[in-house]
Design a protein around this motif. Sequence first.
Motif, PDB file in Angstrom:
ATOM      1  N   PRO A   1      -5.437  17.799 -17.690  1.00 11.83           N
ATOM      2  CA  PRO A   1      -5.837  18.304 -16.149  1.00 11.83           C
ATOM      3  C   PRO A   1      -5.452  17.327 -15.042  1.00 11.83           C
ATOM      4  O   PRO A   1      -5.822  16.201 -15.633  1.00 11.83           O
ATOM      5  N   ALA A   2      -5.128  17.789 -14.089  1.00 13.79           N
ATOM      6  CA  ALA A   2      -4.884  16.943 -12.810  1.00 13.79           C
ATOM      7  C   ALA A   2      -6.539  16.304 -12.070  1.00 13.79           C
ATOM      8  O   ALA A   2      -6.629  17.311 -11.278  1.00 13.79           O
ATOM      9  N   TYR A   3      -6.854  15.381 -12.794  1.00 15.41           N
ATOM     10  CA  TYR A   3      -8.205  15.287 -12.203  1.00 15.41           C
ATOM     11  C   TYR A   3      -8.343  14.723 -10.729  1.00 15.41           C
ATOM     12  O   TYR A   3      -9.251  15.080 -10.056  1.00 15.41           O
ATOM     13  N   ARG A   4      -6.990  14.154 -10.382  1.00  9.66           N
ATOM     14  CA  ARG A   4      -7.189  13.770  -8.865  1.00  9.66           C
ATOM     15  C   ARG A   4      -7.068  14.981  -7.834  1.00  9.66           C
ATOM     16  O   ARG A   4      -7.788  14.982  -7.080  1.00  9.66           O
ATOM     17  N   SER A   5      -6.480  16.061  -8.402  1.00 12.46           N
ATOM     18  CA  SER A   5      -6.418  17.343  -7.777  1.00 12.46           C
ATOM     19  C   SER A   5      -7.883  18.084  -7.504  1.00 12.46           C
ATOM     20  O   SER A   5      -8.200  18.630  -6.796  1.00 12.46           O
ATOM     21  N   ILE A   6      -8.404  18.217  -8.920  1.00 10.57           N
ATOM     22  CA  ILE A   6      -9.800  18.657  -8.975  1.00 10.57           C
ATOM     23  C   ILE A   6     -10.975  18.039  -8.059  1.00 10.57           C
ATOM     24  O   ILE A   6     -11.607  18.619  -7.456  1.00 10.57           O
ATOM     25  N   VAL A   7     -10.822  16.613  -8.160  1.00 12.92           N
ATOM     26  CA  VAL A   7     -11.756  15.833  -7.421  1.00 12.92           C
ATOM     27  C   VAL A   7     -11.423  15.993  -5.660  1.00 12.92           C
ATOM     28  O   VAL A   7     -12.481  16.360  -4.876  1.00 12.92           O
ATOM     29  N   LEU A   8     -10.385  16.131  -5.226  1.00 12.62           N
ATOM     30  CA  LEU A   8      -9.734  16.281  -4.078  1.00 12.62           C
ATOM     31  C   LEU A   8     -10.188  17.643  -3.392  1.00 12.62           C
ATOM     32  O   LEU A   8     -10.756  17.892  -2.477  1.00 12.62           O
ATOM     33  N   GLY A   9      -9.773  18.588  -4.448  1.00  9.65           N
ATOM     34  CA  GLY A   9     -10.252  19.872  -4.297  1.00  9.65           C
ATOM     35  C   GLY A   9     -11.681  20.268  -3.932  1.00  9.65           C
ATOM     36  O   GLY A   9     -12.212  20.992  -3.096  1.00  9.65           O
TER      37      GLY A   9
END
Length: 130
Positions: free
Chosen positions: A36-44
């Motif tokens: 999973p794209a953790y960066r996208s999850i956190v930014l979202g």
Amino acid sequence: MPLSEHEQRLLEEMERSLYQNDADFVATVGGRRGRPAYRSIVLGILIAVVGVGVLIAGVAFQIPIVGILGFVVMFVGVLLAIAPGKRSAAAPDASTPGSASGSAKQTKAQQAGFMNKLNDRWDKRQDGQS
């Protein structure tokens, strides 16, 4: 009216074939999932939290446009958090380009064979009743 032994066997065979075909379908369509794209999850999540804050501020100060803007920001944040990463969507095609098309052809051939068997059995059954 209970089913005869022959009909029960046919039904069980059809169920097994359907389960097998569903598993094949899931394997070919589902593809591999990468990390999973953790960066996208956190930014979202961060964007969604900011959107909730703006939404609450708009309601508190009774400014509808600020509340609507907050909702839009929150919605975009949630979409960003749940959207699949670009790598995971492109991974199956990039890693094995030949195997995906080969397995799709094989699955179609299996389904066609299965349907032909069902049609033949149906015809035999209808001939026996007439």
